[in-house]
Enzyme design. Structure first.
Site, PDB file in Angstrom:
ATOM      1  N   ALA A  52      -0.792  16.731 -21.849  1.00  0.00           N
ATOM      2  CA  ALA A  52      -1.019  17.970 -22.434  1.00  0.00           C
ATOM      3  C   ALA A  52      -1.687  19.048 -21.660  1.00  0.00           C
ATOM      4  CB  ALA A  52      -2.112  17.685 -23.480  1.00  0.00           C
ATOM      5  N   TYR A  56       5.225  21.877 -19.643  1.00  0.00           N
ATOM      6  CA  TYR A  56       5.691  22.010 -21.375  1.00  0.00           C
ATOM      7  C   TYR A  56       4.679  21.211 -22.190  1.00  0.00           C
ATOM      8  CZ  TYR A  56      10.256  23.866 -20.304  1.00  0.00           C
ATOM      9  OH  TYR A  56      11.504  24.504 -20.125  1.00  0.00           O
ATOM     10  N   ALA A 115      -2.072   7.394 -18.861  1.00  0.00           N
ATOM     11  CA  ALA A 115      -1.343   7.119 -20.406  1.00  0.00           C
ATOM     12  C   ALA A 115      -0.543   5.967 -20.584  1.00  0.00           C
ATOM     13  CB  ALA A 115      -0.699   8.064 -20.703  1.00  0.00           C
ATOM     14  N   TYR A 237      19.826  15.875  -9.685  1.00  0.00           N
ATOM     15  CA  TYR A 237      19.005  15.763 -11.227  1.00  0.00           C
ATOM     16  C   TYR A 237      19.887  14.944 -12.052  1.00  0.00           C
ATOM     17  CZ  TYR A 237      15.701  16.433 -14.460  1.00  0.00           C
ATOM     18  OH  TYR A 237      14.415  16.229 -15.382  1.00  0.00           O
TER      19      TYR A 237
HETATM   20  P1  NAI Z   1       3.822  18.911 -15.342  1.00  0.00           P
HETATM   21  O1  NAI Z   1       3.791  18.327 -13.854  1.00  0.00           O
HETATM   22  O2  NAI Z   1       3.506  20.206 -15.603  1.00  0.00           O
HETATM   23  O3  NAI Z   1       2.885  18.101 -16.460  1.00  0.00           O
HETATM   24  C1  NAI Z   1       2.839  16.653 -16.445  1.00  0.00           C
HETATM   25  C2  NAI Z   1       1.620  16.165 -17.467  1.00  0.00           C
HETATM   26  O4  NAI Z   1       1.802  14.692 -17.355  1.00  0.00           O
HETATM   27  C3  NAI Z   1       0.335  16.636 -17.095  1.00  0.00           C
HETATM   28  O5  NAI Z   1      -0.186  17.093 -18.306  1.00  0.00           O
HETATM   29  C4  NAI Z   1      -0.270  15.295 -16.383  1.00  0.00           C
HETATM   30  O6  NAI Z   1      -1.688  15.358 -16.163  1.00  0.00           O
HETATM   31  C5  NAI Z   1       0.181  14.479 -17.088  1.00  0.00           C
HETATM   32  N1  NAI Z   1       0.450  13.124 -16.412  1.00  0.00           N
HETATM   33  C6  NAI Z   1       0.974  12.720 -15.290  1.00  0.00           C
HETATM   34  N2  NAI Z   1       0.724  11.530 -15.156  1.00  0.00           N
HETATM   35  C7  NAI Z   1       0.031  10.801 -16.161  1.00  0.00           C
HETATM   36  C8  NAI Z   1      -0.617   9.480 -16.347  1.00  0.00           C
HETATM   37  N3  NAI Z   1      -0.351   8.554 -15.689  1.00  0.00           N
HETATM   38  N4  NAI Z   1      -1.422   9.560 -17.673  1.00  0.00           N
HETATM   39  C9  NAI Z   1      -1.489  10.938 -18.490  1.00  0.00           C
HETATM   40  N5  NAI Z   1      -0.924  11.921 -18.012  1.00  0.00           N
HETATM   41  C10 NAI Z   1      -0.312  11.879 -17.207  1.00  0.00           C
HETATM   42  O7  NAI Z   1       5.414  18.529 -15.677  1.00  0.00           O
HETATM   43  P2  NAI Z   1       6.526  19.396 -16.642  1.00  0.00           P
HETATM   44  O8  NAI Z   1       7.698  19.998 -15.688  1.00  0.00           O
HETATM   45  O9  NAI Z   1       5.805  20.118 -17.726  1.00  0.00           O
HETATM   46  O10 NAI Z   1       7.027  18.192 -17.481  1.00  0.00           O
HETATM   47  C11 NAI Z   1       7.059  17.431 -18.823  1.00  0.00           C
HETATM   48  C12 NAI Z   1       8.467  16.896 -19.327  1.00  0.00           C
HETATM   49  O11 NAI Z   1       9.152  18.071 -19.429  1.00  0.00           O
HETATM   50  C13 NAI Z   1       9.043  15.895 -18.293  1.00  0.00           C
HETATM   51  O12 NAI Z   1       9.616  14.973 -19.164  1.00  0.00           O
HETATM   52  C14 NAI Z   1       9.875  16.843 -17.417  1.00  0.00           C
HETATM   53  O13 NAI Z   1      11.284  16.141 -17.108  1.00  0.00           O
HETATM   54  C15 NAI Z   1      10.641  17.775 -18.699  1.00  0.00           C
HETATM   55  N6  NAI Z   1      11.205  18.852 -18.404  1.00  0.00           N
HETATM   56  C16 NAI Z   1      10.847  19.856 -17.227  1.00  0.00           C
HETATM   57  C17 NAI Z   1      11.539  20.684 -16.761  1.00  0.00           C
HETATM   58  C18 NAI Z   1      11.093  21.713 -16.020  1.00  0.00           C
HETATM   59  O14 NAI Z   1      11.883  22.614 -15.331  1.00  0.00           O
HETATM   60  N7  NAI Z   1       9.668  21.749 -15.349  1.00  0.00           N
HETATM   61  C19 NAI Z   1      12.791  21.223 -17.491  1.00  0.00           C
HETATM   62  C20 NAI Z   1      13.025  20.102 -18.578  1.00  0.00           C
HETATM   63  C21 NAI Z   1      12.317  19.230 -19.002  1.00  0.00           C
END
Ligand code: NAI
Length: 400
Positions: A52, A56, A115, A237
Site C-alpha cells: 500500500a 499502484y 507480507a 515481460y
Molecule cells: P511498487 O514497487 O511501487 O510497490 C510495491 C509495494 O509492495 C510497496 O508498497 C512495497 O512496500 C510492497 N512490498 C514489497 N515487498 C513486500 C513484502 N515482502 N511485504 C510487504 N510489502 C511488500 O510496485 P508497482 O509498480 O506499484 O507494482 C504493484 C503491482 O502492479 C505489481 O503486481 C506489478 O506487477 C503491477 N503492475 C505494475 C505496472 C507498472 O508499470 N509499474 C504495470 C502494470 C501492473
C-alpha cells in the site's frame, strides 16, 4: 533533534534517499486529482491493501479513501528514518497518507513487515479484526524482489527472457544512454523462483486465511494487478519470467473467483494496468525506454495517465458504472489507451530510430526522470529542498 538537508542520491535504478515533505506533496497531488472527480458512490467502505505504500497500491488506497470514503488497512515493507538517514519513500508516503485520511475522518491503519511471512499474516489478521473487521475489497499490489517461504526457502525473482536470449535497446537511466543489451535466457529454476515471488501463491494464501478468519465480507472483491504491454516489451515481460508469474496470477484469479463466489458471492479479478514509472518498473530492462517513448506519444494525444488516474478508473468501473473492457470473468483491461493502435504505431516508429543522441527529442525521457524523482519526493515546487528536515516521521496508527 537532528535535522538534515535531503537531496536525491540515485544509484542505478533506485534512489536511496527520500524527502518527507516531497512525499507529502506527491500524496497531495494524487488526493487533489481524486477530489476533482465524481465521488464513488458504491465503492467499498472497508479496504485492505497489501503493498500500500507506493505505486499502484498506494494510488488504490488513496482512491478508496478519497473517492469512496473507505476505512483502510495498509500493509507494506518499508524502512523508517533514523537520526541522520531518511526513511524509504513508502514510509513517508504512508505517514503522509495517514494525515490525509485523518483529516477526511476515515480510519487508516498500517502495518510494516514482510507480507509473505506466516507470522506477519497472523499478526495482520489479529490487528485487522480489532481495528476494522471484515473487508469488502482486498487489493494485492506487491512487487518484491524475493520471498522467504513458510519452509524458510528463499526465492528470488529475475527479469529474464524464456526460451531464448534477448538482444535489444534499453536505456541507462542515470547516464541517459541508449544501448544494446543482451540478456541470457532464464533457467527453469529462475522461472520457478519468479513464479514463487510474483505469481499467485501468496495472494491465494492471504485470501484463504482471511476467509477462514471471517474477515471477508459478503460480496467481497479481490484484486491483483498485471501487465501485458506491446510486442517490443514481450521478450522481457509478457514472454519472460515475470510473464510466467503473471500467468500464474491469472490462473489463481480463476480459482479464487470460484472460491469467493461459492463462499461469499464474491469475486476475484486481475486488472491489467498500463505501464507507469514506479520503483518496480524502473528495475525492468527495456521498460524505462519504452515508457519514455510511450509518455511522449500519450501526452501529445492527451491520453496520459499515471497510477492515480488508472486506479480511479478501475474503481469507477468496478463499483460505479464506468464502462471498461472486460476480457473475461476474471480479467479487466485498463491498458486500453496504452495499446490503442494509433499510440503503438507511433511508439514503434520512434523505437526504431531512438538513440542516445536523440533520446530527449524523440522521447519524454525528461518526463521519465522527473516522474522517477517524484516517487522519492523530489522535484516539487512547493518544497524548499535547502531546508533542514527531520528524517524521522512517525505514524499515529502503525500496528505491530
Ligand atoms: P511498487 O514497487 O511501487 O510497490 C510495491 C509495494 O509492495 C510497496 O508498497 C512495497 O512496500 C510492497 N512490498 C514489497 N515487498 C513486500 C513484502 N515482502 N511485504 C510487504 N510489502 C511488500 O510496485 P508497482 O509498480 O506499484 O507494482 C504493484 C503491482 O502492479 C505489481 O503486481 C506489478 O506487477 C503491477 N503492475 C505494475 C505496472 C507498472 O508499470 N509499474 C504495470 C502494470 C501492473
Amino acid at each position: 533533534m537532528p535535522f538534515m538537508i535531503i537531496k536525491p542520491k540515485v544509484r542505478g535504478f533506485i534512489c536511496i534517499t527520500a524527502h518527507p515533505e516531497g512525499c507529502m506533496s506527491h500524496i497531495q497531488e494524487q488526493v487533489d486529482y481524486v477530489r476533482a472527480q465524481q465521488p464513488l458512490k458504491n465503492a467499498p467502505r472497508r479496504v485492505l491493501v497489501i503493498g500500500a505504500s507506493t505505486g499502484y497500491g498506494l494510488a488504490s488506497r488513496i482512491v478508496a479513501t478519497i473517492g469512496g470514503h473507505a476505512d483502510t488497512f495498509g500493509i507494506f515493507y518499508e524502512r523508517p528514518g533514523e537520526d541522520n538517514k531518511p526513511a524509504s519513500a513508502g514510509w513517508y508516503n504512508s505517514v503522509a497518507f495517514e494525515k490525509v485520511a485523518q483529516a477526511y475522518g476515515v480510519k487508516a491503519f498500517s502495518m510494516n513487515g514482510d507480507a509473505f511471512s506466516k507470522d506477519f499474516k497472523n499478526k495482520a489478521v489479529k490487528a485487522l479484526k480489532e481495528k476494522i473487521g471484515s473487508v469488502d475489497c482486498i487489493i494485492y499490489s506487491l512487487a518484491a524482489p524475493q520471498r522467504v517461504d513458510v519452509t524458510g526457502d528463499v526465492y528470488k525473482s529475475v527479469l529474464k527472457p524464456v526460451g531464448q536470449k534477448f538482444s535489444g535497446k534499453t536505456v541507462n537511466t542515470d547516464k541517459a544512454e541508449v544501448f544494446e543489451t543482451t540478456i541470457e535466457s532464464a533457467t527453469e529454476d529462475e522461472i520457478l523462483h519468479t513464479k514463487k515471488v510474483m505469481g499467485g501463491e501468496d495472494w491465494e494464501a492471504w485470501i484463504r486465511l482471511l476467509e477462514q478468519e471471517k474477515l471477508l465480507a459478503n460480496g467481497v472483491t479481490a484484486l491483483a494487478y498485471s501487465y501485458i504491454g506491446p510486442e517490443i516489451t514481450w521478450p522481457i515481460y509478457k514472454d519472460g519470467t515475470i510473464g510466467r508469474a503473471k500467468e500464474h496470477l491469472a490462473q489463481t484469479a480463476e480459482t479464487l473467483n470460484q472460491f469467493l463466489h461459492s463462499q461469499l458471492q464474491g469475486r476475484a479479478l486481475i486488472s491489467v494496468n498500463k505501464a507507469v514509472v514506479t520503483q518496480a518498473s524502473s528495475a525492468i530492462p527495456v521498460v524505462p525506454l519504452y515508457i519514455s517513448i510511450l509518455f511522449k506519444v500519450m501526452k501529445a494525444k492527451g491520453l496520459h495517465e499515471d497510477c492515480v488516474q488508472q486506479m480511479y478508473r478501475l474503481f469507477a468501473a468496478l463499483f460505479d458504472n464506468l464502462s471498461i473492457k472486460k476480457e473475461s470473468e476474471t480479467c479487466i483491461r485498463l491498458d486500453d489507451l496504452e495499446l490503442m493502435p494509433e499510440v503503438q504505431s507511433e511508439v514503434k516508429a520512434i523505437w526504431q530510430g531512438i538513440n542516445s543522441g536523440n533520446l530527449f527529442e524523440l522521447s519524454d525521457f525528461r518526463g521519465y526522470q522527473e516522474n522517477f524523482l517524484k516517487l522519492f519526493g523530489f522535484g516539487f515546487k512547493d518544497v524548499d529542498y535547502e531546508q533542514d528536515v527531520d528524517p524521522k516521521r512517525t505514524f499515529l496508527n502503525l500496528m505491530d
